[in-house]
Design an enzyme around this catalytic site. Sequence first.
Site, PDB file in Angstrom:
ATOM      1  N   ASP A   8       0.864  -1.176   0.000  1.00 18.29           N
ATOM      2  CA  ASP A   8       0.000   0.000   0.000  1.00 18.29           C
ATOM      3  C   ASP A   8       0.900   1.226   0.000  1.00 18.29           C
ATOM      4  OD1 ASP A   8      -2.065  -1.765   0.260  1.00 18.29           O
ATOM      5  OD2 ASP A   8      -2.565  -1.262   2.333  1.00 18.29           O
ATOM      6  N   ASP A 130     -15.074  -6.385  -1.856  1.00 19.68           N
ATOM      7  CA  ASP A 130     -14.889  -6.474  -0.404  1.00 19.68           C
ATOM      8  C   ASP A 130     -16.208  -6.935   0.210  1.00 19.68           C
ATOM      9  OD1 ASP A 130     -12.349  -5.515  -0.811  1.00 19.68           O
ATOM     10  OD2 ASP A 130     -12.900  -3.427  -0.457  1.00 19.68           O
TER      11      ASP A 130
END
Length: 244
Positions: A8, A130
């Site tokens: 990330d 998700d």
Amino acid sequence: MIIIPALDLMNGQIVRLQQGDYDKQTKFTASPIEQFEEYVAQGAKYLHLVDLDGAKDPAQRQLFTIKHIVEGVKAPIQVGGGVRTIEDVQKLLDIGVERVVVGSTAVQNPEEVKSWFDEFGADSFVLALDTRIEKDQKLIAISGWLETTDQTLESVIENFQEVGLEHVLCTDISRDGMLQGSNVQLYQELVQKYPKINFQASGGIGGLEDLEELNQANVYGVIVGRALLENKFTTKEAIACLQK
């Protein structure tokens, strides 16, 4: 099952968020290129990058940094984070990104995103779904998990099968960043129901035993972020574990 090391990025720096919370972040000193090169040197064949600045505000997308990483690392990279327009997709593909990861936009504007599949081909995309499991329903969460929709995982997958969906990155939100194991049952169900789709499992990998367990689900790949950064095991050990 292949190991897909993940990073990330925020402001050009590697960070880890806990449960997607920008206020709960850990920063790492290695440069993204060094870190990815280390993973590749140990056998990683494919990589995953999330642009957290782009996710928060597409105008802040780290295109220059991503281009630098893509050119500097000898493995294909899939990139996600705030992809909302066909221009976002075009810019990422133009700088050499292998596949563009699309999440919330695919759920909120499916017809728009399906037109991207028609334009660039299904293999250019990974649908990031998700999932929050409530009362046996696999509900899709969007907007950094702040909002749970009434759409199910299955309904989104089936909608995109019309345009030849090939790649799905599915995260069980309750497992993400917790290092407590994967939701193996979820992935077994998905692989059995949609055998032609390449599923990438994400969330919960904390040790080699978690990889061994997940390997039974026959997913295409597993995203591993925090466990590698925190040296729970190495990429080399992970690949050896799956080849046993």
